[in-house]
Design a protein around this motif. Structure first.
Motif, PDB file in Angstrom:
ATOM      1  N   VAL A   5      25.428  23.501  79.160  1.00  0.00           N
ATOM      2  CA  VAL A   5      26.408  22.555  79.187  1.00  0.00           C
ATOM      3  C   VAL A   5      26.747  22.489  77.345  1.00  0.00           C
ATOM      4  O   VAL A   5      25.762  21.110  77.094  1.00  0.00           O
ATOM      5  CB  VAL A   5      26.629  21.383  80.183  1.00  0.00           C
ATOM      6  CG1 VAL A   5      27.741  19.794  80.136  1.00  0.00           C
ATOM      7  CG2 VAL A   5      26.143  22.044  81.462  1.00  0.00           C
ATOM      8  N   THR A  18      25.363  11.452  83.434  1.00  0.00           N
ATOM      9  CA  THR A  18      25.999  13.581  84.304  1.00  0.00           C
ATOM     10  C   THR A  18      24.673  14.158  82.824  1.00  0.00           C
ATOM     11  O   THR A  18      24.168  14.994  83.934  1.00  0.00           O
ATOM     12  CB  THR A  18      27.720  13.465  83.155  1.00  0.00           C
ATOM     13  OG1 THR A  18      28.701  13.123  84.603  1.00  0.00           O
ATOM     14  CG2 THR A  18      27.586  14.501  84.002  1.00  0.00           C
ATOM     15  N   ILE A  22      22.489  17.036  84.807  1.00  0.00           N
ATOM     16  CA  ILE A  22      22.579  17.753  84.580  1.00  0.00           C
ATOM     17  C   ILE A  22      21.696  18.463  83.690  1.00  0.00           C
ATOM     18  O   ILE A  22      20.739  19.392  84.422  1.00  0.00           O
ATOM     19  CB  ILE A  22      23.531  19.051  83.418  1.00  0.00           C
ATOM     20  CG1 ILE A  22      24.644  18.752  83.754  1.00  0.00           C
ATOM     21  CG2 ILE A  22      23.569  20.064  82.995  1.00  0.00           C
ATOM     22  CD1 ILE A  22      26.221  18.663  83.547  1.00  0.00           C
ATOM     23  N   ILE A 172      33.314  21.033  82.939  1.00  0.00           N
ATOM     24  CA  ILE A 172      33.202  19.420  83.445  1.00  0.00           C
ATOM     25  C   ILE A 172      33.600  18.714  83.262  1.00  0.00           C
ATOM     26  O   ILE A 172      33.523  17.547  83.937  1.00  0.00           O
ATOM     27  CB  ILE A 172      31.381  20.071  82.635  1.00  0.00           C
ATOM     28  CG1 ILE A 172      30.718  20.883  83.661  1.00  0.00           C
ATOM     29  CG2 ILE A 172      30.469  18.590  82.874  1.00  0.00           C
ATOM     30  CD1 ILE A 172      30.512  21.548  84.368  1.00  0.00           C
ATOM     31  N   MET A 182      29.573  17.170  88.901  1.00  0.00           N
ATOM     32  CA  MET A 182      28.572  17.204  89.572  1.00  0.00           C
ATOM     33  C   MET A 182      28.538  18.814  90.203  1.00  0.00           C
ATOM     34  O   MET A 182      27.983  19.581  90.792  1.00  0.00           O
ATOM     35  CB  MET A 182      27.389  16.469  89.890  1.00  0.00           C
ATOM     36  CG  MET A 182      26.788  15.737  88.996  1.00  0.00           C
ATOM     37  SD  MET A 182      26.395  16.317  87.453  1.00  0.00           S
ATOM     38  CE  MET A 182      24.478  17.425  88.459  1.00  0.00           C
ATOM     39  N   MET A 185      29.353  21.559  88.444  1.00  0.00           N
ATOM     40  CA  MET A 185      28.069  22.336  88.349  1.00  0.00           C
ATOM     41  C   MET A 185      27.452  22.792  89.180  1.00  0.00           C
ATOM     42  O   MET A 185      27.070  24.233  88.594  1.00  0.00           O
ATOM     43  CB  MET A 185      27.298  21.785  87.758  1.00  0.00           C
ATOM     44  CG  MET A 185      27.097  20.394  86.161  1.00  0.00           C
ATOM     45  SD  MET A 185      27.150  22.391  85.003  1.00  0.00           S
ATOM     46  CE  MET A 185      25.258  22.279  85.351  1.00  0.00           C
TER      47      MET A 185
END
Length: 192
Positions: A5, A18, A22, A172, A182, A185
């Motif tokens: 990411v 966030t 992750i 994202i 999320m 993700m």
């Protein structure tokens, strides 16, 4: 399929929170904040616990990557520091750049694979046929990750093309709420 990411260029609400979620998922994070002075970037990085440093790479700043014990991601026009021995990756925008690159890397990003989600007027740079022909020979040089317009529904196609991983940004950070980021993700992880 491996996931990376990349942070958005601008900071958004609950960005660090966030990133922490992750990182807890075991996903590698690249911090890319072009134009930020090192002092501002350092303050940003200090918000992330040191235990996650080995899961992170910093774009561009050799000094801060070294200081925080992070990997280094080279911009397409940046050369590998001679004495660098930690995790290192680089961006590429043409097949020839990868085939001609002489230094060892842990992995490289090839972009744009699809039309960008986060950068308007940043269109796909390759046809599916070009990628199917070129990716196998590029994989002999380094692990190759697809970047640009990546969404969960494209992962199977990218695997079949031969990419070992994907780097995601717009999928994202285009969401305003952390919960939506999320959820996206989770879709990447379940499809990966």
């Amino acid at each position: 399929m491996k996931l990376v990411v990349i942070t958005g260029e601008k900071t958004c609400e609950q960005e660090v929170e966030t990133l922490l979620e992750i990182l807890k998922l075991g996903v590698r994070v690249h911090v890319r904040k072009p134009g930020w002075p090192d002092s501002v970037l350092e303050a940003y990085l200090r918000q992330i616990p040191e235990r996650f440093s080995n899961q992170m790479s910093l774009h561009g700043s050799v000094q801060l990557a070294e200081k925080f014990g992070m990997g280094l991601h080279l911009k397409s026009d940046q050369q590998k520091p001679h004495d660098w021995s930690d995790m290192i990756s680089k961006s590429f925008h043409r097949v020839e750049e990868i085939l001609e690159y002489a230094h060892a890397l842990h992995y490289g990003f090839l972009s744009p694979i699809y039309d960008s989600i986060s950068k308007r007027e940043h269109y796909a740079g390759f046809t599916k046929e070009q990628l199917e022909l070129a990716v196998p020979s590029m994989q002999q040089k380094m692990q190759l990750y697809a970047l640009g317009g990546i969404t969960p529904d494209k992962l199977d196609e990218l695997k079949m093309t031969g990419f070992l991983g994907v780097a995601i940004m717009g999928a994202i950070w285009s969401h305003n709420r952390m919960a939506d980021r999320m959820r996206t993700m989770e879709k990447f992880i379940s499809h990966g």
